[in-house]
Design an enzyme around this catalytic site. Structure first.
Site, PDB file in Angstrom:
ATOM      1  N   GLU A 339       0.836  -1.195   0.000  1.00 49.20           N
ATOM      2  CA  GLU A 339       0.000   0.000   0.000  1.00 49.20           C
ATOM      3  C   GLU A 339       0.872   1.247   0.000  1.00 49.20           C
ATOM      4  OE1 GLU A 339      -4.206  -1.213   2.193  1.00 49.20           O
ATOM      5  OE2 GLU A 339      -2.807   0.124   3.213  1.00 49.20           O
ATOM      6  N   CYS A 340       0.716   2.085  -1.005  1.00 51.95           N
ATOM      7  CA  CYS A 340       1.337   3.397  -1.098  1.00 51.95           C
ATOM      8  C   CYS A 340       2.870   3.309  -1.019  1.00 51.95           C
ATOM      9  CB  CYS A 340       0.772   4.338  -0.047  1.00 51.95           C
ATOM     10  SG  CYS A 340       0.980   6.080  -0.465  1.00 51.95           S
ATOM     11  N   ALA A 341       3.461   3.413   0.154  1.00 51.99           N
ATOM     12  CA  ALA A 341       4.909   3.265   0.258  1.00 51.99           C
ATOM     13  C   ALA A 341       5.356   1.919  -0.280  1.00 51.99           C
ATOM     14  CB  ALA A 341       5.348   3.424   1.718  1.00 51.99           C
ATOM     15  N   LEU A 343       3.898   0.234  -2.633  1.00 52.63           N
ATOM     16  CA  LEU A 343       3.833   0.339  -4.082  1.00 52.63           C
ATOM     17  C   LEU A 343       5.107   0.982  -4.631  1.00 52.63           C
ATOM     18  CD1 LEU A 343       2.388   0.478  -6.882  1.00 52.63           C
ATOM     19  CD2 LEU A 343       1.313   2.591  -6.080  1.00 52.63           C
ATOM     20  N   SER A 441      -0.901  -0.831  -4.628  1.00 52.74           N
ATOM     21  CA  SER A 441      -1.813   0.272  -4.902  1.00 52.74           C
ATOM     22  C   SER A 441      -1.505   1.449  -3.993  1.00 52.74           C
ATOM     23  CB  SER A 441      -3.253  -0.204  -4.669  1.00 52.74           C
ATOM     24  OG  SER A 441      -4.144   0.863  -4.540  1.00 52.74           O
TER      25      SER A 441
END
Length: 464
Positions: A339-341, A343, A441
């Site tokens: 998630e985010c980082a 990704l 994502s």
């Protein structure tokens, strides 16, 4: 049923009023006085709970009706407050600010501090930035006290008071509308905690300075707030059962697969319930720091949560053995949830620094903040969601991805496709990557709102 632990909710007319200083200091002062304090934060914030946790000596948790559903707020509260004497709930933005949704009726926006306070049946203490305020404070307080009958405004704490005379005027203004002043804090600019593009620097990154800041907040509140009055005011009338991760999961996977959970300074964005659900689903969770560690032996799956990898890109890139381990796991189809980082870590590069190369994109830090809740639908099957499942999530980042050609060494991952689709007004978007065992994502989701996804992930780790 459980006996609901009494609570106070720390709110403000607007962001920047000093909620985090007051809430963290109040948590620390009550703990220092001998109370077992349960710390909570309204909304999807990951950073403030880190400071709350330092002050309380137990994990800070989030209460977010948007991400988990209003019906789970009280059970999650009871779960997090179990065994405590009092809870302190720090609000988000202004008291009535939340998700803008035309389908939600009533004065308080969905996910607002007022929404959570009403769900808990807890009194609100309003923190007012006293700079620029005089007698007209009475009108401001009257408005906040009467705007929404479901919210009980119990008292006021004056922050950044300029002088003794200034305090007298403000106390008189509060008395005119029948609100007790529970404390008055002088202007203390030295208490400022360093921040960056997404807010405060996480406590785990700030190290000893974070401990010093929490200690200073604690002493300030202990000296200037009537703690006995706060304790007498605390209440929570919404009794109910406590959330249970094992009950939320149902049947656990067999075999105790090892799930490596990234942490350390670069991966600080996570919810306490995530680990609890992974373990309830049958996983053996082992934390590791991608800045310096290798994966645990016999790792079956990896969770890469959010954080600030852009602040640590050179160090992440220099840990080449771990990057190669991640590549090999992805190449053989092992479950990886990013998630985010996470990704960004799976991208080919981050601001020119080599990353894992699992996702066919290069990542760059930029000037534009992407922020907001999303009503998303899973575009295709993955190790977390089935195609068509609907999820509420939250985006919070300043980086952008530029697509690139997939390295031939990872030819098996060319099937990567979008993870999520959603609409923003008249515009539709797709985002993220799904391929074999990888789900990567920008979208942050709350595990307690999606326990089935955690069970599915662990089952995939166990080979189910």
């Amino acid at each position: 049923m459980v006996n609901t632990v009494p609570a106070v909710v720390i709110a403000a007319p607007a962001s920047g009023s000093g909620k985090t200083t007051l809430a963290t200091g109040l948590i620390g002062a009550l703990a220092a006085a001998g109370s077992r304090v349960a710390p909570f934060k309204v909304g999807p914030d990951y950073i403030d709970p880190g400071y709350h946790g330092l002050a309380a000596g137990r994990p800070g948790r989030n209460l977010d009706p948007v991400l988990v559903g209003a019906d789970r707020v009280v059970p999650l509260y009871n779960h997090g407050a179990r065994g405590c004497d009092i809870a302190v709930v720090e609000g988000v933005m202004g008291l009535f600010d939340g998700r803008i949704d035309s389908s939600v009726s009533g004065p308080a926006a969905e996910g607002s501090t007022a929404h959570v306070a009403a769900l808990l049946g807890a009194p609100v203490i309003l923190v007012v930035d006293a700079r620029g305020h005089s007698q007209s404070l009475a009108a401001t307080l009257h408005g906040f006290a009467t705007y929404d009958s479901s919210v009980r405004l119990g008292g006021v704490i004056l922050n950044r008071v300029g002088s003794e005379r200034h305090e007298e005027v403000l106390r008189d203004a509060a008395a005119r509308v029948g609100l007790p002043v529970l404390g008055a804090l002088p202007r203390m600019v030295e208490l400022a905690v360093p921040s960056r593009h997404l807010g405060l620097i996480p406590a785990v990154e700030h190290g000893a300075a974070a401990l010093d800041a929490v200690d200073a907040m604690t002493k300030l509140v202990a000296a200037h707030v009537d703690l006995s009055a706060v304790v007498r005011m605390a209440n929570a009338s919404a009794a109910g059962p406590a959330w249970d991760p094992a009950e939320a999961i149902g049947t656990a996977a067999t075999g105790s697969p090892i799930v490596a959970l990234a942490g350390g300074p670069a991966f600080t964005f996570g919810y306490a319930e995530h680990r609890e659900l992974l373990e309830a689903a049958g996983a053996q969770v082992v934390a590791f720091d991608p800045l310096r560690d290798s994966l645990p032996p016999e790792t079956a799956g990896v969770v890469l949560p959010g954080g600030f990898p852009e602040e640590h890109a050179p160090a992440l890139s220099s840990n080449e053995p771990l990057l190669e381990e991640i590549r090999r796991l992805a190449d053989r189809g092992a479950p990886i949830h990013a998630e985010c980082a996470g990704l960004l870590y799976l991208a080919r590069s981050l601001d020119g620094h080599t990353m894992a190369g699992v996702v066919a994109a290069d990542a760059f830090f930029g000037p534009t903040l992407t922020l907001g809740y999303r009503d998303a639908v899973a575009v295709r099957d993955s190790v977390l969601w089935a195609a068509g499942e609907r999820v509420r999530g939250h985006e919070f980042h300043r980086t952008k991805l530029h697509p690139c050609a997939v390295d031939e060494s990872l030819d098996s991952l060319k099937a990567h496709g979008s993870a999520w689709g959603w609409r923003a007004g008249s515009r539709s978007s797709q985002e993220g990557f799904v391929g074999r065992g990888v789900h990567a994502s920008y979208l942050h989701t709350h595990p307690a709102g999606n326990p089935g996804a955690i069970a599915r992930f662990v089952a995939a780790c166990a080979g189910g």
